[in-house]
Design a protein around this motif. Structure first.
Motif, PDB file in Angstrom:
ATOM      1  N   ALA A  65       0.896  -1.323   0.058  1.00  0.00           N
ATOM      2  CA  ALA A  65       0.091  -0.075   0.147  1.00  0.00           C
ATOM      3  C   ALA A  65       0.897   1.206   0.057  1.00  0.00           C
ATOM      4  O   ALA A  65       1.816   1.192   0.667  1.00  0.00           O
ATOM      5  CB  ALA A  65      -0.926   0.045   1.171  1.00  0.00           C
ATOM      6  N   HIS A  66       0.576   2.246  -1.037  1.00  0.00           N
ATOM      7  CA  HIS A  66       1.277   3.662  -0.926  1.00  0.00           C
ATOM      8  C   HIS A  66       2.916   2.845  -1.118  1.00  0.00           C
ATOM      9  O   HIS A  66       3.327   2.141  -2.103  1.00  0.00           O
ATOM     10  CB  HIS A  66       1.249   4.384   0.206  1.00  0.00           C
ATOM     11  N   ALA A 106     -17.642  -1.847   5.936  1.00  0.00           N
ATOM     12  CA  ALA A 106     -16.644  -1.822   6.767  1.00  0.00           C
ATOM     13  C   ALA A 106     -17.294  -1.547   8.294  1.00  0.00           C
ATOM     14  O   ALA A 106     -18.472  -0.887   8.346  1.00  0.00           O
ATOM     15  CB  ALA A 106     -15.465  -1.120   6.770  1.00  0.00           C
ATOM     16  N   ASP A 108     -16.346   0.692  10.025  1.00  0.00           N
ATOM     17  CA  ASP A 108     -16.706   2.246  10.312  1.00  0.00           C
ATOM     18  C   ASP A 108     -17.570   2.935   9.292  1.00  0.00           C
ATOM     19  O   ASP A 108     -17.530   3.861   8.898  1.00  0.00           O
ATOM     20  CB  ASP A 108     -15.198   2.807  10.282  1.00  0.00           C
ATOM     21  N   TYR A 110     -17.439   2.554   5.990  1.00  0.00           N
ATOM     22  CA  TYR A 110     -16.777   2.802   4.704  1.00  0.00           C
ATOM     23  C   TYR A 110     -17.193   1.923   3.708  1.00  0.00           C
ATOM     24  O   TYR A 110     -17.473   0.681   4.188  1.00  0.00           O
ATOM     25  CB  TYR A 110     -15.202   2.503   4.840  1.00  0.00           C
ATOM     26  N   ARG A 146      -9.651  -7.994   5.582  1.00  0.00           N
ATOM     27  CA  ARG A 146      -9.319  -6.820   5.016  1.00  0.00           C
ATOM     28  C   ARG A 146      -9.478  -7.263   3.628  1.00  0.00           C
ATOM     29  O   ARG A 146      -9.199  -8.432   3.027  1.00  0.00           O
ATOM     30  CB  ARG A 146      -8.200  -6.311   5.203  1.00  0.00           C
ATOM     31  N   PRO A 155      -4.551   2.077  -2.553  1.00  0.00           N
ATOM     32  CA  PRO A 155      -5.257   1.169  -1.772  1.00  0.00           C
ATOM     33  C   PRO A 155      -6.783   1.587  -1.261  1.00  0.00           C
ATOM     34  O   PRO A 155      -7.411   0.896  -0.063  1.00  0.00           O
ATOM     35  CB  PRO A 155      -4.422   0.975  -0.636  1.00  0.00           C
ATOM     36  N   ALA A 156      -7.251   2.671  -1.976  1.00  0.00           N
ATOM     37  CA  ALA A 156      -8.597   3.021  -1.554  1.00  0.00           C
ATOM     38  C   ALA A 156      -9.694   1.946  -1.417  1.00  0.00           C
ATOM     39  O   ALA A 156     -10.584   2.038  -0.497  1.00  0.00           O
ATOM     40  CB  ALA A 156      -9.030   3.998  -2.492  1.00  0.00           C
ATOM     41  N   TRP A 158      -8.907  -1.239  -0.320  1.00  0.00           N
ATOM     42  CA  TRP A 158      -8.560  -2.153   0.488  1.00  0.00           C
ATOM     43  C   TRP A 158      -9.181  -2.038   1.648  1.00  0.00           C
ATOM     44  O   TRP A 158      -8.612  -1.726   2.857  1.00  0.00           O
ATOM     45  CB  TRP A 158      -6.897  -1.925   0.799  1.00  0.00           C
ATOM     46  N   VAL A 159     -10.517  -2.563   1.767  1.00  0.00           N
ATOM     47  CA  VAL A 159     -11.342  -2.109   2.771  1.00  0.00           C
ATOM     48  C   VAL A 159     -10.932  -2.948   4.372  1.00  0.00           C
ATOM     49  O   VAL A 159     -10.590  -3.964   4.203  1.00  0.00           O
ATOM     50  CB  VAL A 159     -12.752  -2.408   2.407  1.00  0.00           C
ATOM     51  N   ARG A 160     -10.676  -1.971   5.393  1.00  0.00           N
ATOM     52  CA  ARG A 160     -10.230  -2.643   6.507  1.00  0.00           C
ATOM     53  C   ARG A 160     -11.515  -2.988   7.109  1.00  0.00           C
ATOM     54  O   ARG A 160     -12.662  -2.455   7.089  1.00  0.00           O
ATOM     55  CB  ARG A 160      -9.400  -1.760   7.464  1.00  0.00           C
TER      56      ARG A 160
HETATM   57  N1  LIG Z   1     -12.724   0.588   6.747  1.00  0.00           N
HETATM   58  C1  LIG Z   1     -12.027   1.280   5.958  1.00  0.00           C
HETATM   59  N2  LIG Z   1     -11.166   0.832   5.214  1.00  0.00           N
HETATM   60  C2  LIG Z   1     -10.363   1.588   4.506  1.00  0.00           C
HETATM   61  C3  LIG Z   1     -10.396   3.277   4.347  1.00  0.00           C
HETATM   62  C4  LIG Z   1     -11.385   3.557   5.347  1.00  0.00           C
HETATM   63  O1  LIG Z   1     -11.381   4.867   5.756  1.00  0.00           O
HETATM   64  N3  LIG Z   1     -12.153   2.562   6.094  1.00  0.00           N
HETATM   65  N4  LIG Z   1      -9.537   3.867   3.796  1.00  0.00           N
HETATM   66  C5  LIG Z   1      -8.942   3.369   2.650  1.00  0.00           C
HETATM   67  C6  LIG Z   1      -8.095   4.199   2.041  1.00  0.00           C
HETATM   68  S1  LIG Z   1      -8.586   5.671   1.007  1.00  0.00           S
HETATM   69  C7  LIG Z   1      -6.586   3.861   1.910  1.00  0.00           C
HETATM   70  S2  LIG Z   1      -5.565   4.674   1.147  1.00  0.00           S
HETATM   71  C8  LIG Z   1      -6.372   2.736   2.596  1.00  0.00           C
HETATM   72  C9  LIG Z   1      -5.297   3.107   3.480  1.00  0.00           C
HETATM   73  O2  LIG Z   1      -4.721   1.998   4.266  1.00  0.00           O
HETATM   74  P1  LIG Z   1      -3.366   1.961   5.063  1.00  0.00           P
HETATM   75  O3  LIG Z   1      -3.585   2.493   6.487  1.00  0.00           O
HETATM   76  O4  LIG Z   1      -3.166   0.479   5.513  1.00  0.00           O
HETATM   77  O5  LIG Z   1      -2.329   2.494   4.534  1.00  0.00           O
HETATM   78  O6  LIG Z   1      -7.212   2.162   3.219  1.00  0.00           O
HETATM   79  C10 LIG Z   1      -8.434   1.906   2.693  1.00  0.00           C
HETATM   80  N5  LIG Z   1      -9.515   1.320   3.280  1.00  0.00           N
END
Ligand SMILES: Nc1nc2c(c(=O)[nH]1)N[C@H]1C(S)=C(S)[C@@H](COP(=O)(O)O)O[C@H]1N2
Ligand SMILES: [Mo]
Length: 176
Positions: A65-66, A106, A108, A110, A146, A155-156, A158-160
């Motif tokens: 990522a990045h 997600a 949060d 997202y 994730r 990685p926008a 890459w939903v956490r």
């Molecule tokens: N749940 C969740 N996942 C998310 C986001 C978020 O706001 N919430 N932001 C995204 C964005 S815009 C990016 S750039 C990456 C950042 O991941 P990192 O913190 O592991 O670098 O996570 C993505 N996943």
């Protein structure tokens, strides 16, 4: 007349009534009945437990990522999860399924979407994984699950902390 301390106590009492602190009983630990990720197709939800997810075939991908140092990720292909939920991605999509989309939510709130057709191996073939390990360890604050989209330039998506995966019929003009 209320004293300052009287007002404080009243507030405290009101807070306790409004937001009771309930003990969370975790059970005996033998079975975790809590679904870890919910998969929903046409509004019908299928909970996927942690043990089912752990037992599905995993694939390994190295991605960064990045500008980070690349990590070794391990996860279940999203297509396998969708097949398990009844989406026939093991054969070419046809008809109104080509207008469906997959929405991932997600903890949060997202959200991101993918065209279902972009996941079809005979069309977009975009590799998307639901990862549960990074460099051999469970994901901590980003997990337990994730999304990993190794082909994306940033990685926008890459939903956490994924909680819900939905397949939504996006067709507005086709016959049922
Ligand atoms: N749940 C969740 N996942 C998310 C986001 C978020 O706001 N919430 N932001 C995204 C964005 S815009 C990016 S750039 C990456 C950042 O991941 P990192 O913190 O592991 O670098 O996570 C993505 N996943
Ligand atoms: Mo981002």
């Amino acid at each position: 007349m209320l004293t300052r301390i009287g007002t404080f106590r009243r507030c405290l009492l009101m807070c306790l009534v409004a937001f009771p602190v309930l003990p969370v009983y975790a059970g005996d630990g033998a079975v975790d009945p809590t679904p870890s990720v919910q998969i929903s197709v046409a509004g019908k939800a299928t909970p996927l437990s942690a043990s089912v997810l752990a037992g599905m075939p995993h694939v390994d991908v190295t991605a960064a990522a990045h500008d980070e140092v690349p990590s070794a990720w391990r996860g279940v292909p999203l297509t396998d999860l969708l097949v398990r939920a009844g989406i026939a991605l093991n054969k070419p999509l046809r008809g109104r399924d080509l207008a469906s989309f997959v929405r991932v939510t997600a903890a949060d709130r997202y959200q991101v979407v993918f065209a279902l057709s972009d996941l079809d191996p005979t069309l977009g073939h975009n590799q998307v994984l639901l990862v549960d390990q990074r460099n051999g360890k469970p994901l901590d604050k980003d997990g337990p699950y994730r999304l990993l989209v190794p082909g994306d330039k940033r990685p926008a998506r890459w939903v956490r902390n994924v909680t819900v995966i939905e397949v939504v019929d996006g067709a507005t003009s086709m016959r049922p």
